[in-house]
Each structure stands twice: as structure tokens, then as C-alpha cells.
Design a protein around this motif. Sequence first.
Motif, PDB file in Angstrom:
ATOM      1  N   ARG A   1     -22.239 118.050  93.360  1.00  0.00           N
ATOM      2  CA  ARG A   1     -20.955 117.484  92.935  1.00  0.00           C
ATOM      3  C   ARG A   1     -19.879 118.560  92.864  1.00  0.00           C
ATOM      4  O   ARG A   1     -18.788 118.409  93.392  1.00  0.00           O
ATOM      5  N   GLN A   2     -20.206 119.661  92.211  1.00  0.00           N
ATOM      6  CA  GLN A   2     -19.218 120.744  92.056  1.00  0.00           C
ATOM      7  C   GLN A   2     -19.008 121.469  93.380  1.00  0.00           C
ATOM      8  O   GLN A   2     -17.881 121.829  93.735  1.00  0.00           O
ATOM      9  N   LEU A   3     -20.101 121.654  94.112  1.00  0.00           N
ATOM     10  CA  LEU A   3     -20.010 122.359  95.393  1.00  0.00           C
ATOM     11  C   LEU A   3     -19.096 121.602  96.361  1.00  0.00           C
ATOM     12  O   LEU A   3     -18.232 122.191  97.019  1.00  0.00           O
ATOM     13  N   ASP A   4     -19.275 120.291  96.411  1.00  0.00           N
ATOM     14  CA  ASP A   4     -18.480 119.455  97.306  1.00  0.00           C
ATOM     15  C   ASP A   4     -16.990 119.528  96.929  1.00  0.00           C
ATOM     16  O   ASP A   4     -16.117 119.662  97.787  1.00  0.00           O
TER      17      ASP A   4
ATOM     18  N   SER B   1      -8.578 119.490  84.142  1.00  0.00           N
ATOM     19  CA  SER B   1      -9.563 120.579  83.979  1.00  0.00           C
ATOM     20  C   SER B   1     -10.396 120.908  85.226  1.00  0.00           C
ATOM     21  O   SER B   1     -10.646 122.093  85.466  1.00  0.00           O
ATOM     22  N   PRO B   2     -10.822 119.942  86.057  1.00  0.00           N
ATOM     23  CA  PRO B   2     -11.567 120.365  87.256  1.00  0.00           C
ATOM     24  C   PRO B   2     -10.712 121.254  88.168  1.00  0.00           C
ATOM     25  O   PRO B   2     -11.206 122.228  88.752  1.00  0.00           O
ATOM     26  N   TYR B   3      -9.437 120.922  88.283  1.00  0.00           N
ATOM     27  CA  TYR B   3      -8.535 121.698  89.152  1.00  0.00           C
ATOM     28  C   TYR B   3      -8.290 123.083  88.564  1.00  0.00           C
ATOM     29  O   TYR B   3      -8.222 124.073  89.288  1.00  0.00           O
ATOM     30  N   LEU B   4      -8.160 123.133  87.240  1.00  0.00           N
ATOM     31  CA  LEU B   4      -7.967 124.435  86.594  1.00  0.00           C
ATOM     32  C   LEU B   4      -9.228 125.277  86.727  1.00  0.00           C
ATOM     33  O   LEU B   4      -9.171 126.474  86.995  1.00  0.00           O
ATOM     34  N   HIS B   5     -10.366 124.639  86.553  1.00  0.00           N
ATOM     35  CA  HIS B   5     -11.619 125.396  86.637  1.00  0.00           C
ATOM     36  C   HIS B   5     -11.766 126.065  88.003  1.00  0.00           C
ATOM     37  O   HIS B   5     -12.103 127.246  88.089  1.00  0.00           O
ATOM     38  N   PHE B   6     -11.537 125.296  89.069  1.00  0.00           N
ATOM     39  CA  PHE B   6     -11.679 125.871  90.414  1.00  0.00           C
ATOM     40  C   PHE B   6     -10.416 126.608  90.861  1.00  0.00           C
ATOM     41  O   PHE B   6     -10.334 127.055  91.998  1.00  0.00           O
TER      42      PHE B   6
ATOM     43  N   GLY C   1     -18.342 112.630  86.108  1.00  0.00           N
ATOM     44  CA  GLY C   1     -18.125 114.065  86.266  1.00  0.00           C
ATOM     45  C   GLY C   1     -17.162 114.637  85.250  1.00  0.00           C
ATOM     46  O   GLY C   1     -16.729 115.793  85.365  1.00  0.00           O
ATOM     47  N   LYS C   2     -16.814 113.853  84.235  1.00  0.00           N
ATOM     48  CA  LYS C   2     -15.890 114.370  83.220  1.00  0.00           C
ATOM     49  C   LYS C   2     -15.968 113.500  81.977  1.00  0.00           C
ATOM     50  O   LYS C   2     -15.606 112.329  82.015  1.00  0.00           O
ATOM     51  N   MET C   3     -16.470 114.114  80.905  1.00  0.00           N
ATOM     52  CA  MET C   3     -16.520 113.399  79.633  1.00  0.00           C
ATOM     53  C   MET C   3     -15.191 113.598  78.900  1.00  0.00           C
ATOM     54  O   MET C   3     -14.576 114.662  79.014  1.00  0.00           O
TER      55      MET C   3
ATOM     56  N   LYS D   1     -24.296 121.199  84.555  1.00  0.00           N
ATOM     57  CA  LYS D   1     -24.872 120.439  85.659  1.00  0.00           C
ATOM     58  C   LYS D   1     -23.965 119.275  86.083  1.00  0.00           C
ATOM     59  O   LYS D   1     -23.789 119.016  87.266  1.00  0.00           O
ATOM     60  N   TYR D   2     -23.380 118.586  85.116  1.00  0.00           N
ATOM     61  CA  TYR D   2     -22.673 117.346  85.453  1.00  0.00           C
ATOM     62  C   TYR D   2     -21.146 117.419  85.422  1.00  0.00           C
ATOM     63  O   TYR D   2     -20.474 116.661  86.108  1.00  0.00           O
ATOM     64  N   GLU D   3     -20.588 118.273  84.567  1.00  0.00           N
ATOM     65  CA  GLU D   3     -19.124 118.282  84.441  1.00  0.00           C
ATOM     66  C   GLU D   3     -18.515 118.969  85.664  1.00  0.00           C
ATOM     67  O   GLU D   3     -18.932 120.067  86.033  1.00  0.00           O
ATOM     68  N   LEU D   4     -17.491 118.360  86.229  1.00  0.00           N
ATOM     69  CA  LEU D   4     -16.794 119.024  87.333  1.00  0.00           C
ATOM     70  C   LEU D   4     -16.135 120.315  86.860  1.00  0.00           C
ATOM     71  O   LEU D   4     -15.918 121.229  87.640  1.00  0.00           O
ATOM     72  N   ASP D   5     -15.784 120.350  85.571  1.00  0.00           N
ATOM     73  CA  ASP D   5     -15.166 121.570  85.041  1.00  0.00           C
ATOM     74  C   ASP D   5     -16.200 122.474  84.364  1.00  0.00           C
ATOM     75  O   ASP D   5     -15.848 123.369  83.595  1.00  0.00           O
TER      76      ASP D   5
END
Length: 460
Positions: A69-72, A254-259, A357-359, A391-395
Motif C-alpha cells: 500500500r505504501q510502496l504503491d 498526512s500521507p502527502y506530508l509523510h512522503f 489506510g488512515k485512521m 503496516k497499515y497507515e499510509l502515513d
Amino acid sequence: MKREVDERRIYKVNSKPVRPGPILYWMSRDQRVADNWSLLYAQQLARAVGRELIVAFCHSPGSSPISLRQLDFMIQGLKSSEKTLHDLHIPFQLLPGEPESELPALAHELEAGAVIADFNPLRKTQDLLHRIAERAPYALQEVDSHNIVPCRHVSGKQEYAAYTLRPKIEKLLPEFLTDFPGIEKQESEKPSVQSDWETFTVSFLADRSVQPVENVRPGERAAASVLKEFLEKGLASYAADRNNPVKNAQSGLSPYLHFGQISAQRIALEVHKHAGHSESREAFLEELIVRKELSDNFCLHNREYDTVDGFPDWAKKTQREHKDDPREYLYTLEQFDEAETHDALWNAAQSEMVNRGKMHGYMRMYWAKKILEWTRTPSEAMAIAIYLNDKYELDGCDPNGYAGIAWSIGGVHDRAWFERPLFGKIRYLNANGCRSKFNTKRYIDMHLSGEGGIRTLGTP
Ligand code: FAD
């Protein structure tokens, strides 16, 4: 005249001088072309030595994706950044494999004058940078493109809590919250090496059982559109509704900030342009700047950010005193993972994370505190919470996650509360607390029976 990158963002990992060779930017945590101080600084150096700028992507140990999920999400974002770099005639090179050998090999082959790296406070990345720097015959410099006020500059020690970091940030913010110069098209027409995305993807030992989610679209453009939508439709109600998990009042950034697909500094600049909603603006900037930058401070200055050894002394003491308190429920990692606890609210939170992918941010606190309550030791609780989160959170795999989990389970950045069984003086949170804040039944329906629909983020 072009504005120079503020020297206070730059940390010289070794004392080697910049040699007259191409400048290699190792992109890792800040995976974007726009508003990227590391890239801008690398271009500034390249101009100064009259040589070419080359960008290489190699994963960063410690915060690299651990699930498909995160890799993609990361790869799709990188592909779009590669295209933008190509349009700017800046070569982009993909390095599958270990940065410890791949990066020095590329720098050697290019006879690089300097290597510029992103700032990442996580232990493995810091250790790696220092090992490479020691052996390198070229300058290795790190640029903080993730924090608005550079992490190493704002404080030289672990801050006790938000209230000790906040005044330091506020004092420096006017100097750092400036607009960005643009990245310039490079003159050379040297073609990029064709990226072998397939080999790169296969080189990751990611957990392929965790499938990509479709409700969060990756990439710089998607990030910009999530920000735009939040400013137009979400910001106004942020202060009132952000702690309500049945409302979509958080930004979803947060996913965008993380990556690093968007810059926190760009977000803050855009938020400042929005007149009105002053309470919401302040509440949002407190999270985006103070809380987020506090997490980087914690991870940089506390190498035990992911274990109980990183907890404050008062928390260690109270947990020692309550270690033999009876636990009403005990679950294994598998039971947590499968959302098989007796508590529908917890299971709903776990399902939200697994499926989307985001709680929601409020539920993350409840979720982690219950793991503490339903395991034998705080150490086991930390390991399970970090494993599932990453494992599950995109961030996931982010300083914010390590700080948030250590806050929930070990009182980091918090204070001692009234003593109670099992938790000791660690702040307690239960389902009644949640019921007083939001409609828990609705939340459970949304995530256990799939009612309520999925909001898609990042649609252009
Ligand atoms: P918004 O409310 O819109 O906030 C905007 C930005 O501010 C966020 O993207 C984030 O960068 C920052 N922010 C917001 N809340 C916090 C906070 N409490 N601490 C630090 N920064 C914050 N955040 C992650 O990025 N990755 C994680 O893996 C992660 N795990 C967490 C685990 C637990 C147990 C807890 C309590 C918190 C965790 N957080 C994590 C922090 C926070 O919950 C998320 O950043 C937030 O919910 C992300 O949603 P958003 O972008 O819509 O947030």
C-alpha cells in the motif's frame, strides 16, 4: 538575483569541501520537485561550481514503505516527480537496493562534487548518513526541507512538551515562513537514465498482503488538490469538528506530508492567505507546525523513540508500580490485527485503518491506549501499536507516529494524571470519553458495516 537557501537549514554531515563535480541530490524523505529546499540548495551548489545537478532516489532506511500500500503510493508519486524533473532537464536516477552501497557507488561514478540529502531524524537514516559521510571524499550535507523552522536549529535538545517548543518556533517563524524561489530549468540536455520501476518495486521486501487503497490518490498534484479542497471546504470547521471521527473535518494531508509530496511550509503559506476562520487557522497550524515539528525533535534527540526506554522517568516509574495490576482482557497481535476484540469501537478504528489506510486522529489515541490496557506490558503494547500503525497507515513509519504512540502509551510530551489501576499516571481514555465527544454508534456503523461511503482524496 536568486535567493539563497538559508544556511540554518543545512547541516554538514562531514567537513569535506564541495569539489568541482556534479552535485548529486539524494531524494528520500522529501519526494517532490515543488517547494523543496534540498533540491533548491543542490541546484544552487551546482550553479556555483558550474556543473550539473542530478537527482537520485534511494529509499531511506527506517522510514521506507513496509507494505505494498505504501510502496504503491510512493512509486506513483515518484513517477510524477520524475516527469517534472525530466521537463526541467534535471536527470533522475532510480537506485534499487541499499543506499549504503548504491549512493557512494553513484557518487563515485559521477565524480560528484557533493551529495545533498534530506533531513530525516529517524535513527537508521541518521546512522547511515554519518557512516557514508565518514568514508566520502566529497561533502555530504543534509537540508531540512520537512520542517518550517529547521529541527536542528530550533532546539539542541529533546523538548519536554509542546509548551516548551512552541515559543521557540513562534520566535523564529517569521524568519523561516517565507515563500520559495522556483526551481530552474537546467541547461544541459543530457537524457535521464530510463528508470526501471519494475526492478525497483521488486527490490522492496514490502508486505504484499496490504493492498493499495483507492480513496487517497498519490502525487504532488493530488496533494495540491487535497490542500485546495481543504482550504475551500474544510478549514472553516476544523476547530469545531476535527476531533469528531464521524465528520471529515481533518485535512487528510498526512500521507502527502509523510512522503514529502507536499511541503508543510507551502501548506502554512496557503493557510495564511485565507482570511477569516482565525480559530480554525490557529488550531490547524498548531498541529501542522508545533505538533509535527515536536515529533521530529523527539525522534532526533531520543534514540529510543520507539521503545519504552524513551518514556519520561515519571512514566517509567508509574508503569513499574502498576506492572502486576490485573488486566481484564488480553489479546494477541493476531487478534488485534484481525479486529477481534470485545470492543466494537476499537474494532471499528482498526478496520478504518486497515480498509482506508488512515485512521481518524482522535481514534488513534483511543486505539493506542486500549492496546496498552489489553496487553501484558507497555513494551508489548508499544511493539504491537507500532507494528500495526506502520503496516497499515499510509502515513506510517513517521516521527509523528512514533511520538503519537509514545504519547498515548508512555506519557511522552504529556504530564502525570490521576493515578488509576493499570494505567498508573498515564492519561486515560475510555469509550465514555468518546461517547461524550461524538456519535460512536455511527462511527461503528461506518467502519464495521461499511455504511457512510468513502471520501476520495486527491481527485484532480
Ligand atoms: P490534520 O488534523 O489535518 O493535521 C494536519 C497535519 O498536522 C497532519 O497531516 C500532521 O502532519 C500534523 N498533525 C496533526 N495531528 C498531529 C499530532 N497529534 N502529532 C503530530 N503531528 C500532527 N501522524 C502521522 O503523520 N503518521 C502516523 O503514523 C501517526 N500515527 C499516530 C499514532 C497515534 C497513536 C497518534 C495518537 C497519532 C498519530 N499521528 C500520526 C498523528 C495524527 O493523528 C495524524 O498526523 C493526523 O491524524 C493525520 O491526519 P490529517 O493529516 O488529516 O491531520
